[in-house]
Design an enzyme around this catalytic site. Sequence first.
Site, PDB file in Angstrom:
ATOM      1  N   GLU A 239      14.441  -5.287   6.462  1.00  0.00           N
ATOM      2  CA  GLU A 239      14.007  -3.906   6.526  1.00  0.00           C
ATOM      3  C   GLU A 239      14.843  -2.590   7.048  1.00  0.00           C
ATOM      4  OE1 GLU A 239       9.920  -3.801   4.620  1.00  0.00           O
ATOM      5  OE2 GLU A 239      10.192  -4.259   3.020  1.00  0.00           O
TER       6      GLU A 239
ATOM      7  N   ARG B  41      13.541   4.731   8.715  1.00  0.00           N
ATOM      8  CA  ARG B  41      12.948   5.682   7.142  1.00  0.00           C
ATOM      9  C   ARG B  41      12.957   7.175   7.920  1.00  0.00           C
ATOM     10  NH1 ARG B  41       7.408   2.142   4.670  1.00  0.00           N
ATOM     11  NH2 ARG B  41       9.339   0.800   4.306  1.00  0.00           N
TER      12      ARG B  41
ATOM     13  N   HIS C 200       4.510   8.833   1.982  1.00  0.00           N
ATOM     14  CA  HIS C 200       4.417   7.446   1.132  1.00  0.00           C
ATOM     15  C   HIS C 200       2.909   6.664   2.595  1.00  0.00           C
ATOM     16  CE1 HIS C 200       5.721   3.118   0.624  1.00  0.00           C
ATOM     17  NE2 HIS C 200       5.452   2.898   1.616  1.00  0.00           N
TER      18      HIS C 200
ATOM     19  N   HIS D 237       8.839   7.702   2.249  1.00  0.00           N
ATOM     20  CA  HIS D 237       9.203   7.003   2.298  1.00  0.00           C
ATOM     21  C   HIS D 237      11.163   8.047   0.843  1.00  0.00           C
ATOM     22  CE1 HIS D 237      11.087   3.105   0.598  1.00  0.00           C
ATOM     23  NE2 HIS D 237      10.306   2.527   1.206  1.00  0.00           N
TER      24      HIS D 237
ATOM     25  N   ARG E  44       5.678   4.475  11.684  1.00  0.00           N
ATOM     26  CA  ARG E  44       5.729   2.930  11.476  1.00  0.00           C
ATOM     27  C   ARG E  44       7.499   2.471  10.857  1.00  0.00           C
ATOM     28  NH1 ARG E  44       4.472  -0.290   6.325  1.00  0.00           N
ATOM     29  NH2 ARG E  44       4.912   2.125   5.153  1.00  0.00           N
TER      30      ARG E  44
HETATM   31  P1  FAD Z   1      -5.466   0.800   0.010  1.00  0.00           P
HETATM   32  O1  FAD Z   1      -5.360  -0.608   0.036  1.00  0.00           O
HETATM   33  O2  FAD Z   1      -5.712   1.757  -0.400  1.00  0.00           O
HETATM   34  O3  FAD Z   1      -7.656   0.464  -0.115  1.00  0.00           O
HETATM   35  C1  FAD Z   1      -8.470   1.079   0.067  1.00  0.00           C
HETATM   36  C2  FAD Z   1      -8.871   1.342  -1.030  1.00  0.00           C
HETATM   37  O4  FAD Z   1     -10.162   2.047  -0.791  1.00  0.00           O
HETATM   38  C3  FAD Z   1      -9.374   1.595  -1.973  1.00  0.00           C
HETATM   39  O5  FAD Z   1      -9.678   0.350  -2.784  1.00  0.00           O
HETATM   40  C4  FAD Z   1      -9.545   2.845  -2.911  1.00  0.00           C
HETATM   41  O6  FAD Z   1      -9.725   2.838  -4.394  1.00  0.00           O
HETATM   42  C5  FAD Z   1     -10.472   2.545  -1.531  1.00  0.00           C
HETATM   43  N1  FAD Z   1     -11.513   4.159  -1.875  1.00  0.00           N
HETATM   44  C6  FAD Z   1     -10.921   5.660  -1.220  1.00  0.00           C
HETATM   45  N2  FAD Z   1     -11.468   6.612  -1.132  1.00  0.00           N
HETATM   46  C7  FAD Z   1     -13.259   5.717  -1.673  1.00  0.00           C
HETATM   47  C8  FAD Z   1     -14.350   6.717  -1.508  1.00  0.00           C
HETATM   48  N3  FAD Z   1     -14.444   7.643  -1.506  1.00  0.00           N
HETATM   49  N4  FAD Z   1     -15.530   5.678  -1.826  1.00  0.00           N
HETATM   50  C9  FAD Z   1     -15.214   4.283  -2.214  1.00  0.00           C
HETATM   51  N5  FAD Z   1     -13.707   3.830  -2.114  1.00  0.00           N
HETATM   52  C10 FAD Z   1     -13.013   4.357  -1.532  1.00  0.00           C
HETATM   53  N6  FAD Z   1       3.005  -1.486   3.645  1.00  0.00           N
HETATM   54  C11 FAD Z   1       4.041  -2.864   4.282  1.00  0.00           C
HETATM   55  O7  FAD Z   1       3.176  -3.655   5.247  1.00  0.00           O
HETATM   56  N7  FAD Z   1       4.362  -3.650   3.224  1.00  0.00           N
HETATM   57  C12 FAD Z   1       5.682  -2.977   1.580  1.00  0.00           C
HETATM   58  O8  FAD Z   1       5.758  -4.005   1.020  1.00  0.00           O
HETATM   59  C13 FAD Z   1       4.089  -1.540   1.180  1.00  0.00           C
HETATM   60  N8  FAD Z   1       4.202  -1.370   0.348  1.00  0.00           N
HETATM   61  C14 FAD Z   1       3.850  -0.134  -0.300  1.00  0.00           C
HETATM   62  C15 FAD Z   1       4.178  -0.093  -1.627  1.00  0.00           C
HETATM   63  C16 FAD Z   1       3.566   0.991  -2.119  1.00  0.00           C
HETATM   64  C17 FAD Z   1       3.926   1.739  -3.237  1.00  0.00           C
HETATM   65  C18 FAD Z   1       2.528   1.299  -1.692  1.00  0.00           C
HETATM   66  C19 FAD Z   1       1.678   3.167  -1.795  1.00  0.00           C
HETATM   67  C20 FAD Z   1       1.739   1.826   0.165  1.00  0.00           C
HETATM   68  C21 FAD Z   1       2.752   0.368   0.413  1.00  0.00           C
HETATM   69  N9  FAD Z   1       2.385   0.501   2.171  1.00  0.00           N
HETATM   70  C22 FAD Z   1       3.370  -1.025   2.263  1.00  0.00           C
HETATM   71  C23 FAD Z   1       2.042   0.818   2.575  1.00  0.00           C
HETATM   72  C24 FAD Z   1       0.246  -0.439   2.314  1.00  0.00           C
HETATM   73  O9  FAD Z   1       0.725  -0.697   0.855  1.00  0.00           O
HETATM   74  C25 FAD Z   1      -0.714   0.626   2.527  1.00  0.00           C
HETATM   75  O10 FAD Z   1      -0.449   0.619   4.153  1.00  0.00           O
HETATM   76  C26 FAD Z   1      -2.171  -0.265   2.578  1.00  0.00           C
HETATM   77  O11 FAD Z   1      -1.732  -1.178   1.778  1.00  0.00           O
HETATM   78  C27 FAD Z   1      -3.193  -0.170   2.631  1.00  0.00           C
HETATM   79  O12 FAD Z   1      -4.516  -0.633   3.211  1.00  0.00           O
HETATM   80  P2  FAD Z   1      -5.844  -0.169   2.885  1.00  0.00           P
HETATM   81  O13 FAD Z   1      -7.124  -1.517   2.443  1.00  0.00           O
HETATM   82  O14 FAD Z   1      -6.016   0.212   4.017  1.00  0.00           O
HETATM   83  O15 FAD Z   1      -5.840   0.837   2.443  1.00  0.00           O
HETATM   84  C1  SIN Z   2       8.944  -1.038   0.728  1.00  0.00           C
HETATM   85  O1  SIN Z   2       8.996  -2.412   0.202  1.00  0.00           O
HETATM   86  O2  SIN Z   2       9.597  -0.384   0.493  1.00  0.00           O
HETATM   87  C2  SIN Z   2       7.658  -0.469   1.018  1.00  0.00           C
HETATM   88  C3  SIN Z   2       7.336  -1.458   2.568  1.00  0.00           C
HETATM   89  C4  SIN Z   2       6.445  -0.369   3.655  1.00  0.00           C
HETATM   90  O3  SIN Z   2       5.890   0.665   2.890  1.00  0.00           O
HETATM   91  O4  SIN Z   2       6.030  -0.773   4.983  1.00  0.00           O
END
Ligand code: FAD
Ligand code: SIN
Length: 541
Positions: free
Chosen positions: A112, A291, A352, A239, A387
């Site tokens: 990537e 990015r 993103h 993104h 990032r």
């Molecule tokens: P999240 O996975 O967002 O989980 C947060 C949780 O908190 C959820 O369950 C939500 O419901 C809960 N929550 C929020 N507020 C509250 C509240 N007030 N009370 C109770 N619960 C609450 N990163 C990569 O490294 N590789 C990738 O390929 C990649 N692809 C991505 C593609 C997309 C479309 C997106 C949106 C992001 C992507 N990212 C990627 C970024 C990555 O997915 C996220 O940064 C990461 O998953 C965050 O994980 P987390 O556990 O911190 O939060």
């Molecule tokens: C993507 O698949 O382009 C998302 C990867 C990332 O957010 O790190």
Amino acid sequence: MSLNTDVLIIGSGIAGLFAALKISEYADVILITKKNTAESNTNYAQGGIAAVIDKNDSFEKHIKDTLIAGAGLCNIQAVESIVKEAPERINDLIEIGTQFTRKNNAFDLAKEGGHSMSRILHAKDLTGKEIERALIKAVSEKDNIRIMENSLAIDLITEHHIKTNKEKSDNLNCWGAYVFDCLKNEVYKIVSKATVLATGGLGQVYLHTTNPIIATGDGFAMAYRAGAVMTNMEFIQFHPTSLYTPKDFKEFESKSFLISEAVRGFGGLLRTKDGQLFMHKYDDRKELAPRDIVARAIDNELKKNGDDFVYLDITHKNSDEIIEHFPNIYSTCLKIGIDITKEFIPVVPAAHYACGGVAVDLNGKTSLNRLFAAGEVTMTGLHGANRLASNSLLEALVYAHRVGVSIKDLFQSDDTTILPQIPEWDDSGALSADEKILISHSINEVKQTMWDYVGIVRSDLRLERAEKRMKNLNEETDKLYKKTKVFPKLLELRNLITCSELIIKSAQMRKESRGLHYTIDYPSLALNDLVKNTIIKNDNS
Ligand code: FAD
Ligand code: SIN
């Protein structure tokens, strides 16, 4: 209602679920999540998770790539330690049953933007879904983890809520949270010896975002209100390639569908609407530049040509291989009539990822006692000003593990903790239907303001406009909040406004262009002595 537990975890993405697994080895856990368990940014992650797995790769290379993307603001200790811990944590995921895509008996490592090597483990283009599946299964097998869905944390409980025991604001403890039960429409409290914030991102602050509707920045806002130190909130990653859809296309609720960076890693080319390649004009790495560079290049081409989108072209690659690698992207684009094996994909940048957040040390401790954090809500120092792709799932995984270790240490050093008496939530107030509609209008106003004035390209004037509008919205919403029985949209609006204010304020503090923060008033990097993190703390806490 009141519940007591050893550890309260807020959020069920990769950070919350993995922390729950680790903590369940020595303590009881309540994990709350605001919708169903799988709904999270994690669940939509496509590209994958970065780690040094290939024998031709090295920690040094992954560290160097991360530092280059971070544009001088990474914390070197955080970068080195996360990169070196990655293989071990990936192994944890594999042990609980995560199936990463393999080819010829080895992991199929993708490339990537900004990565000098192929080092992205993935599960086709549905990596997050697969990780979430494996984690939910593992967590559901633990008797001492209680998952409570439809439970929205309103505020962290600190000494401020304990009327007889006000402490100095530099020595606050977090004793759990007030929580809104979205099914029963009532507020209750969960009192805990330690709390883990794993609430993910804030993409919903912007009109166009890849983030699902849960990403309203609740954790950032709650931590700020409670008095935690917030860092580098100006660095919002856009993104470069989200799917451009017709206005009447309602398939993706409040979010733009992502076209993974892995498509460019696979050979995808960016073209203007009239078919011209343009990335060579902006960076030698062309489509695989980091990015911030690609998103700004697209933004510039759109403005210059007056177009609504640019194209991502993968049609020169083998059709079967495209479908094999990107089944989700292929089938989603087909729904709007685009066969990506034969036709160009219309794409636009979208908000993103939040690189800044709640400041944590190398062990996942925030500036408040008993409050730990992991995942997108944090600022660990890994990402600096930008990032590197696929480093965020990795960061969340590593810090969830570290939080598990830190809380164990806390409990071992202090096993006599008596939970304090916490008052019930004041649930008085009412709200008319008319006022409810105003809340939806205000949410739209926040998103439009942030998109128009605090987006990919910023200026002093735009930030000042955004600041003024957000001040008005804040005052209006605050008035409503004080006289109203709370409900989810109002709570989220309040959090969206707080996050917007934090982003605007941090952006105003940074008098230079660095990484994801680009302003026409200070178009270059500042002198070295200005290279530092922006820090905001709520003085009223
Ligand atoms: P999240 O996975 O967002 O989980 C947060 C949780 O908190 C959820 O369950 C939500 O419901 C809960 N929550 C929020 N507020 C509250 C509240 N007030 N009370 C109770 N619960 C609450 N990163 C990569 O490294 N590789 C990738 O390929 C990649 N692809 C991505 C593609 C997309 C479309 C997106 C949106 C992001 C992507 N990212 C990627 C970024 C990555 O997915 C996220 O940064 C990461 O998953 C965050 O994980 P987390 O556990 O911190 O939060
Ligand atoms: C993507 O698949 O382009 C998302 C990867 C990332 O957010 O790190």
